[in-house]
Structures are given as structure tokens and as C-alpha cells.
Design a protein around this motif. Structure first.
Motif: not given
Ligand code: FUB
Length: 300
Positions: A32, A94-95, A150, A152, A165, A167, A197-198, A212, A250
């Protein structure tokens, strides 16, 4: 004389073309990647895979920080933040992503709560390498349980900051100037096709980008979408990196010293795989119409 000439040409070329050794971090498993450029240095924040039972799950307790001024040689700054730095969190680092505003650094992360379910927290530091402390003593966002991962964050030219964000679905809030609270409610946008996600949110030449992890036949590839507005609608632009050997991938994208860089993760370090991931970086050039080309992975 000919040989000397060739040697000079070769060494001149070599001094301009420097490639990173991928995976970038070879001392532990990282995932990530989230780059942040500040004051002439590229900082890279990563997750840290610690699974000791193969195929267990994502055993992740802390985030790591690295920095570079040439994208080739990286300095290890250790761990600037742990999941349990948030007193209300149980674990699962997590990320996340770090962003600078007004001389402070804000680290947005997902963690699991002691009371169950995922939530997004925000930590703050006076230094890009930490240590970071919980900025508000409680979750910044708890919305949909398992989907709140996740984050951003991007600050637009007019000063408005956004945190996306999710998922399975994609949400955003408008962050306040203090970067540790938000105004209005959580908004769910129509997710771009293939979105899993991501998300990684940024703007280039007045076009907004959402890169993503997407679904591609049994594991994740990297796709992206663009929009003329920070709040969408998002138009899918397709895949830019195929599935790797790590189930997840990611993205993290940044410009640095006039070049564009794409960070990702794979299972490419010896002993690697879905729960033993490793970050890498590739230099790339946007096409003239602003689209992102396919980005092949280099493994050295
Ligand atoms: O690293 C744990 C999770 O796997 C991240 O939050 C996702 O983006 C995926 O990479």
C-alpha cells in the motif's frame, strides 16, 4: 579510440538514466505505497506485512516511512505510526496516506475499532517522518463497517480538501481547513467501472484522476477514471497495470523533479505473495491527451 568513445557515451547515458531496484524495500514486506513530496524530498509511506502463517490474512501492525531525493536510493525512517497509537483501535494498519498542510503532516488511515468494524483515523505530526499522534482521539469517519478502508486525500487549488475511501463502494467527505474534521455528510459516488478499493485521488492540468485497484478475473489490477469535477461523475479509462502475484495491488502516484512516478505492490520479494507484499516504483509519462499509458513492471 572507438572503444573509449563508446565508453564515454555509455557512462554519460548511464549518469542520466538511473533505475530503482524493485522491490524498493528488501528488508521487510511492505504494501500500500503512498508517496508525498515535501521540501524537495519524496517520502514514501507503506503498510507492513507481518504474516507468519502463510495464507492467514493481512497481519499489519504499523506503517513504515522511507525517503529519497533520487527515487533510487531510499532512507529507512522506521515506523512513524502504529495502529494501536489510536487508543480506540484494535489493529489492522491498512492503506493510508500522508498530506502536508500549513507545516503539519496528516496521516489518514483505516484501522479496526476495539468495538468492531473498520474506521478511518487521522494522526498528526510536525515532521514528515513522525512520530504521529492521534489528532482527535476518536475515529474521523465510521460509516459502513467493513467498507471504511483506504483513505486518499487531496487539497484542491481553492483550498478545499477531499477525502475519498472505500472497499466495494466509493465515498467522500469535504475536509475542513483544520484537516481533522469535515463538513456536510458522507457522500457515496457512482463508482467507476471495475472499482474495488485503494483509490488514489489527485489533479493534473485541471483534470481529476482516481486511480484504484479494480477487479480482473480473480485478483486485482490497476485501473483509473477521470472527472472534470472533484466530486465526479467518474469516467472509467481502463486498466494501466495487469494483475500481479499478490492478489491485491494498490496505487500511489506523484510527480517529482519533473518526472511522473507510479508506486504499486507485488509479491515479488523472495518468500513473497498475497500476505507478504513488496512495493515498487515505475517512472512513466502521461500521453499528450492526459491519459495514463500501460505501466510495465521492472524487476531488477
Ligand atoms: O493492505 C491491506 C489491504 O489490502 C489494503 O487496505 C487494500 O488496499 C489492499 O491492498
Amino acid at each position: 579510440c572507438k572503444i573509449l568513445g563508446l565508453l564515454i557515451i555509455f557512462s554519460t547515458l548511464f549518469s542520466f538514466v538511473c533505475y530503482a531496484d524493485n522491490p524498493l524495500v528488501q528488508t521487510l514486506y511492505t504494501a500500500d505505497p503512498a508517496p508525498m513530496v515535501y521540501d524537495g524530498t519524496c517520502y514514501l509511506y507503506t503498510g507492513h506485512d507481518e504474516d507468519t502463517i502463510v495464507n492467514n490474512f493481512y497481519t499489519m501492525n504499523d506503517w513504515r516511512c522511507y525517503s529519497s531525493t533520487d527515487m533510487v536510493n531510499w532512507t529507512d525512517h522506521g515506523s512513524p505510526l502504529k495502529a494501536t497509537t489510536f487508543s480506540w483501535a484494535k489493529g489492522d494498519a491498512w492503506a493510508g496516506q500522508v498530506i502536508n498542510r500549513n507545516g503539519k503532516f496528516y496521516f489518514y488511515v483505516p484501522v479496526t475499532r476495539k468495538t468492531g468494524g473498520y474506521a478511518l483515523g487521522v494522526a498528526v505530526s510536525d515532521s514528515p517522518v513522525g512520530p504521529f499522534t492521534d489528532a482527535i482521539g476518536k475515529p474521523l469517519v465510521t460509516n459502513n463497517g467493513g467498507s471504511d478502508i483506504d483513505p486518499t486525500v487531496f487539497i484542491d487549488d481553492n483550498g478545499q480538501a477531499y477525502m475519498y475511501w472505500g472497499n466495494g463502494n466509493l465515498w467522500y467527505v469535504k475536509l475542513n481547513q483544520d484537516m481533522i474534521s469535515y463538513s456536510g455528510s458522507v457522500v457515496q459516488v457512482s463508482k467507476p467501472s471495475g472499482y474495488i478499493e485503494g483509490p488514489w485521488f489527485y489533479k493534473r492540468n485541471n483534470l481529476y484522476y482516481m486511480v484504484y485497484a479494480g477487479w480482473a478475473g480473480g485478483s486485482e489490477n490497476i485501473q483509473y477514471a477521470t472527472s472534470n469535477s472533484p466530486t465526479g461523475p467518474w469516467t472509467s479509462k481502463g486498466a494501466i497495470m495487469p494483475n500481479q502475484n499478490s492478489f491485491t495491488n494498490h496505487p500511489g502516484v506523484t510527480d517529482y523533479k519533473g518526472n511522473s512516478y507510479f508506486f504499486y505492490h507485488t509479491g515479488n520479494l523472495p518468500g513473497g505473495g498475497s500476505y507478504h507484499r513488496s512495493v515498487g516504483v515505475e517512472q512513466f509519462k502521461y500521453n499528450s491527451d492526459g491519459t495514463i499509458p500501460n505501466i510495465p513492471i521492472t524487476q531488477t
